[in-house]
Design an enzyme around this catalytic site. Structure first.
Site, PDB file in Angstrom:
ATOM      1  N   TYR A 138       0.813  -1.218   0.000  1.00 61.11           N
ATOM      2  CA  TYR A 138       0.000   0.000   0.000  1.00 61.11           C
ATOM      3  C   TYR A 138       0.850   1.275   0.000  1.00 61.11           C
ATOM      4  O   TYR A 138       0.316   2.374  -0.127  1.00 61.11           O
ATOM      5  CB  TYR A 138      -0.910   0.048   1.233  1.00 61.11           C
ATOM      6  CG  TYR A 138      -1.963  -1.030   1.265  1.00 61.11           C
ATOM      7  CD1 TYR A 138      -3.065  -0.976   0.421  1.00 61.11           C
ATOM      8  CD2 TYR A 138      -1.862  -2.096   2.152  1.00 61.11           C
ATOM      9  CE1 TYR A 138      -4.042  -1.958   0.450  1.00 61.11           C
ATOM     10  CE2 TYR A 138      -2.830  -3.086   2.190  1.00 61.11           C
ATOM     11  CZ  TYR A 138      -3.916  -3.012   1.334  1.00 61.11           C
ATOM     12  OH  TYR A 138      -4.881  -3.987   1.369  1.00 61.11           O
ATOM     13  N   HIS A 192      -4.284   6.348  -1.318  1.00 58.47           N
ATOM     14  CA  HIS A 192      -4.855   6.371   0.035  1.00 58.47           C
ATOM     15  C   HIS A 192      -3.780   6.625   1.095  1.00 58.47           C
ATOM     16  O   HIS A 192      -4.109   6.922   2.237  1.00 58.47           O
ATOM     17  CB  HIS A 192      -5.535   5.029   0.301  1.00 58.47           C
ATOM     18  CG  HIS A 192      -6.873   5.111   0.969  1.00 58.47           C
ATOM     19  ND1 HIS A 192      -7.622   6.266   1.081  1.00 58.47           N
ATOM     20  CD2 HIS A 192      -7.618   4.148   1.564  1.00 58.47           C
ATOM     21  CE1 HIS A 192      -8.748   6.009   1.714  1.00 58.47           C
ATOM     22  NE2 HIS A 192      -8.768   4.732   2.022  1.00 58.47           N
ATOM     23  N   TYR A 243      -5.760  -0.777   9.632  1.00 53.66           N
ATOM     24  CA  TYR A 243      -6.237  -0.298   8.338  1.00 53.66           C
ATOM     25  C   TYR A 243      -6.949   1.032   8.526  1.00 53.66           C
ATOM     26  O   TYR A 243      -7.361   1.390   9.630  1.00 53.66           O
ATOM     27  CB  TYR A 243      -7.114  -1.354   7.662  1.00 53.66           C
ATOM     28  CG  TYR A 243      -6.258  -2.466   7.118  1.00 53.66           C
ATOM     29  CD1 TYR A 243      -5.559  -2.299   5.928  1.00 53.66           C
ATOM     30  CD2 TYR A 243      -6.090  -3.649   7.822  1.00 53.66           C
ATOM     31  CE1 TYR A 243      -4.722  -3.290   5.445  1.00 53.66           C
ATOM     32  CE2 TYR A 243      -5.260  -4.652   7.346  1.00 53.66           C
ATOM     33  CZ  TYR A 243      -4.576  -4.464   6.150  1.00 53.66           C
ATOM     34  OH  TYR A 243      -3.742  -5.437   5.683  1.00 53.66           O
ATOM     35  N   ASN A 276      -9.819   2.405   8.099  1.00 54.22           N
ATOM     36  CA  ASN A 276     -11.123   2.585   8.739  1.00 54.22           C
ATOM     37  C   ASN A 276     -11.117   2.293  10.235  1.00 54.22           C
ATOM     38  O   ASN A 276     -12.144   2.389  10.884  1.00 54.22           O
ATOM     39  CB  ASN A 276     -12.200   1.756   8.028  1.00 54.22           C
ATOM     40  CG  ASN A 276     -11.912   0.275   8.044  1.00 54.22           C
ATOM     41  OD1 ASN A 276     -10.799  -0.143   8.352  1.00 54.22           O
ATOM     42  ND2 ASN A 276     -12.902  -0.528   7.711  1.00 54.22           N
ATOM     43  N   ASN A 319     -12.998   7.207   5.045  1.00 55.07           N
ATOM     44  CA  ASN A 319     -13.258   6.304   6.168  1.00 55.07           C
ATOM     45  C   ASN A 319     -12.327   6.477   7.361  1.00 55.07           C
ATOM     46  O   ASN A 319     -12.724   6.237   8.496  1.00 55.07           O
ATOM     47  CB  ASN A 319     -13.247   4.856   5.693  1.00 55.07           C
ATOM     48  CG  ASN A 319     -14.471   4.525   4.875  1.00 55.07           C
ATOM     49  OD1 ASN A 319     -15.549   5.064   5.109  1.00 55.07           O
ATOM     50  ND2 ASN A 319     -14.313   3.647   3.899  1.00 55.07           N
TER      51      ASN A 319
END
EC number: 3.1.1.29
Length: 186
Positions: free
Chosen positions: A16, A21, A66, A68, A114
């Protein structure tokens, strides 16, 4: 001395690291590079470094949950280190802002992001200082796929200066009036 909690949002793991993000993580990394710091401490499912900057004690952080679930890390850090919410700054991606644009706000809704949504829900307030980094959106790609995709080479030329500007805005906000910082960087 006042204490600050500066949290860049993203998802953990090398797969990631370069995704849209993760621009919050990228800003924290830029700050650490600029100040010659490393995220060498861990607690409450996050990594961080503690330093003195502008006569303030500052924690630069990346949650290792993560996106959220970011609020759990944030509330635990605020409570454990006795940091007031007014000294929390959250840095994250914004699909509703043009690629490479940064926007500072003192409060407001999550805009569907989120990570900040979870932080707002857990802290039970939307009065959270934030620095949003514009990543745009692509109408041809589902949103969840888009935010988890890497920047294209031509986009990196645009996003890199925004990451640097986000780092400068973050540092300017420590120990300063946030309204003045917003006027300078918005």
């Amino acid at each position: 001395m006042e204490k600050y909690l500066i949290v860049g949002l993203g998802n953990p793991g090398s797969n990631y690291a370069k995704t849209r993000h993760n621009v919050g993580f990228m800003v924290i990394n830029e700050i650490c590079n600029k100040l010659n710091l490393s995220l060498d401490s861990s607690k409450f499912n996050g990594i961080f470094t503690k330093t003195i900057y502008n006569n303030s004690i500052v924690f630069f952080c990346q949650p290792t949950t993560y996106m959220n679930l970011s609020g759990e890390f944030v509330i635990k850090m605020l409570n454990f280190y006795n940091i007031p919410i007014k000294n929390l700054i959250v840095i994250y991606d914004d699909v509703d802002t043009k690629l490479g644009t940064i926007k500072l706000r003192k409060k407001g809704s999550s805009g569907g992001q989120n990570g900040i949504k979870n932080i707002i829900n857990i802290l039970k307030t939307d009065e959270i200082k934030r620095i949003r980094i514009g990543i745009d959106k692509d109408p041809h790609i589902k949103l969840d796929q888009y935010v988890l995709s890497n920047f294209k080479i031509d986009e990196l030329v645009i996003i890199k200066p925004a990451i640097i500007k986000g780092a400068l805005a973050t540092l300017a906000a420590i120990g300063e009036d946030f309204d003045k910082v917003m006027n300078k960087f918005n």
